[in-house]
Each structure stands twice: as C-alpha cells, then as structure tokens.
Scaffold this active site. Structure first.
Site, PDB file in Angstrom:
ATOM      1  N   CYS A 270     -13.167 -14.543  -4.405  1.00  0.00           N
ATOM      2  CA  CYS A 270     -11.805 -13.995  -4.435  1.00  0.00           C
ATOM      3  C   CYS A 270     -10.742 -15.070  -4.164  1.00  0.00           C
ATOM      4  O   CYS A 270     -10.440 -15.859  -5.036  1.00  0.00           O
ATOM      5  CB  CYS A 270     -11.687 -12.830  -3.471  1.00  0.00           C
ATOM      6  SG  CYS A 270     -10.287 -11.727  -3.826  1.00  0.00           S
TER       7      CYS A 270
ATOM      8  N   ARG B 245      -3.805  -2.660  -8.505  1.00  0.00           N
ATOM      9  CA  ARG B 245      -4.930  -3.495  -8.128  1.00  0.00           C
ATOM     10  C   ARG B 245      -6.153  -3.054  -8.918  1.00  0.00           C
ATOM     11  O   ARG B 245      -6.263  -1.881  -9.309  1.00  0.00           O
ATOM     12  CB  ARG B 245      -5.249  -3.383  -6.625  1.00  0.00           C
ATOM     13  CG  ARG B 245      -4.158  -3.838  -5.713  1.00  0.00           C
ATOM     14  CD  ARG B 245      -4.568  -3.710  -4.246  1.00  0.00           C
ATOM     15  NE  ARG B 245      -5.610  -4.656  -3.888  1.00  0.00           N
ATOM     16  CZ  ARG B 245      -5.374  -5.906  -3.505  1.00  0.00           C
ATOM     17  NH1 ARG B 245      -4.135  -6.364  -3.445  1.00  0.00           N
ATOM     18  NH2 ARG B 245      -6.361  -6.708  -3.183  1.00  0.00           N
TER      19      ARG B 245
ATOM     20  N   HIS C 188     -16.761  -8.482  -3.780  1.00  0.00           N
ATOM     21  CA  HIS C 188     -16.998  -8.378  -2.345  1.00  0.00           C
ATOM     22  C   HIS C 188     -18.300  -7.595  -2.221  1.00  0.00           C
ATOM     23  O   HIS C 188     -19.044  -7.434  -3.174  1.00  0.00           O
ATOM     24  CB  HIS C 188     -15.830  -7.679  -1.659  1.00  0.00           C
ATOM     25  CG  HIS C 188     -14.547  -8.462  -1.752  1.00  0.00           C
ATOM     26  ND1 HIS C 188     -14.374  -9.664  -1.100  1.00  0.00           N
ATOM     27  CD2 HIS C 188     -13.392  -8.238  -2.440  1.00  0.00           C
ATOM     28  CE1 HIS C 188     -13.163 -10.134  -1.358  1.00  0.00           C
ATOM     29  NE2 HIS C 188     -12.547  -9.287  -2.174  1.00  0.00           N
TER      30      HIS C 188
END
Length: 224
Positions: free
Chosen positions: A99, A134, A198
């Site tokens: 990320c 997002r 993640h």
C-alpha cells in the site's frame, strides 16, 4: 554447516514504527514463521528515521503502509535512503511493499486531501486520487509467473498506474486492483513485490511467502 548454523537471514522492517496499517506487520510474522519452519535463522530490525541504510545491510526488506500523515513524514526522510534502496533493488534484493510503501517507491502519490507527496522514483509508477471514493473489499488476482491465485482485502483511495519495465503482481479476477480500470494489481520489478493487499498478504497467501524466501536464499547463494 547445516541451514540452522548459517549466518541468519537479515530482515529490515523499513519505517516499521510508522508504517503498520491494518496489521501489515503480520507479513513479517508469517515470513519469520516459515523461516523457522525451514530451520533457518533470522534477525529482524526496524530501520526508521534515525537509522542509515546500506545496499548490503539486509536480505529482505518489508516496506509497509500507513496513514497519509505518517507517509508524509516518511517521504521527507526517504531520499536519505533512496540510493541504497536503488542499489539493493537493482542487485536483486528481495523487497515486499504494501500500500503506502508501494506508493512511495513510485514517482509520487496524491493524498485524499489533494496533497502531492513525492516518492523515491525507484519504480516506474505513480498514484492519483479518487474524489470521495475508496476501493474497499475482498480481491482475488492471478499471477502468471507462478500460475497461482492470491486473495486479500483492499482499502485504498489511491489509483496507481504502472509503466514498463514494471509488471503487475497479478491480473484482477475480482475486485478493483491498482486503479479499477486496467485489471492490474500490485507491481513486480526484479525481486520487488508490491501490492495493495492488506489481510495481511503473506498470511493469506503463504505460497507467495515461500517464493520470497526462495529468492532470498538464491540471492545469498549467488553472492556467497
């Protein structure tokens, strides 16, 4: 010497005290678990704002993600390590960037608030932002090199666009990936692996962690 008696594999957690969003430290724990399972010794240290970095300091580097404030702090310090990181990468050093770490290895990224943060320009990619949106949710990709799937969870405002010679880590099967447009997720250059996953990435995909360890051992053998 037996494997357990060899010099320990040196693991560097780059800015590990600042960049550990969504439990990205789990990638490190998974790697350590698999090294121990193979009977391999290792030593781990955080390399952050006060520490220097040399190209031969580590056998594996983890560069995690963080919030925009922490990433802006890291971005100001990163130029002091950029040359060593470049030499490490170009000499086939094994690096996993998640990320924010992924974004900071590129040319720049735009925060959700519209601030442009300069990256290290070590990989050929850049990151724009989305307006009030997002990419969030489960994601699955396919990696052609190893002919295997990786599963994870994405949560990022950034839209990353990779350019040659950088390749994607995988093709999106379900989810959004780097930008929701071109079907790519993550990045691969030499022995650098980048992803928005993640989860953490290696905990949910131990087969990828095994590939990273194999590359570390191959490089060590070639340098012996």
């Amino acid at each position: 010497m037996t494997q357990s008696q060899e010099a320990p594999i040196r693991i560097g957690h780059l800015y590990g005290n600042l960049l550990n969003t969504y439990g990205d430290n789990g990638n490190l724990l998974m790697l350590q678990y698999l090294l121990k399972k193979r009977g391999l010794n290792y030593q781990t240290e955080v390399n952050s704002l006060e520490e220097t970095l040399s190209k031969d300091q580590y056998d594996f580097i983890l560069f995690g993600g963080g919030q925009d404030f922490e990433q802006s702090v890291v971005a100001k310090n990163l130029p002091s390590k950029a040359l060593a990181l470049k030499e490490y990468i170009e000499s086939d050093g094994v690096l996993l960037a998640i990320c924010g770490g992924f974004q900071l290895l590129g040319d720049y990224y735009i925060t959700a608030a519209g601030q442009k943060i300069q990256g290290a320009s070590l990989l050929n990619h850049y990151t724009e932002r989305q307006d009030n949106h997002r990419f969030i949710g489960d994601i699955t990709i396919h990696n052609d090199e190893f002919n295997e799937d990786y599963v994870g969870y994405e949560n990022h405002n950034g839209m990353t666009f990779i350019k040659e010679p950088v390749k994607s880590l995988g093709k999106v099967i379900s989810g959004n990936g780097n930008n929701g447009q071109d079907g790519t997720e993550g990045a691969r250059y030499k022995n650098v692996f980048c992803s928005y996953f993640h989860g953490p990435l290696l905990v949910r995909n131990p087969h990828l962690a095994d590939h990273l360890i194999d590359l570390v051992l191959k490089r060590r053998q070639e340098q012996a």
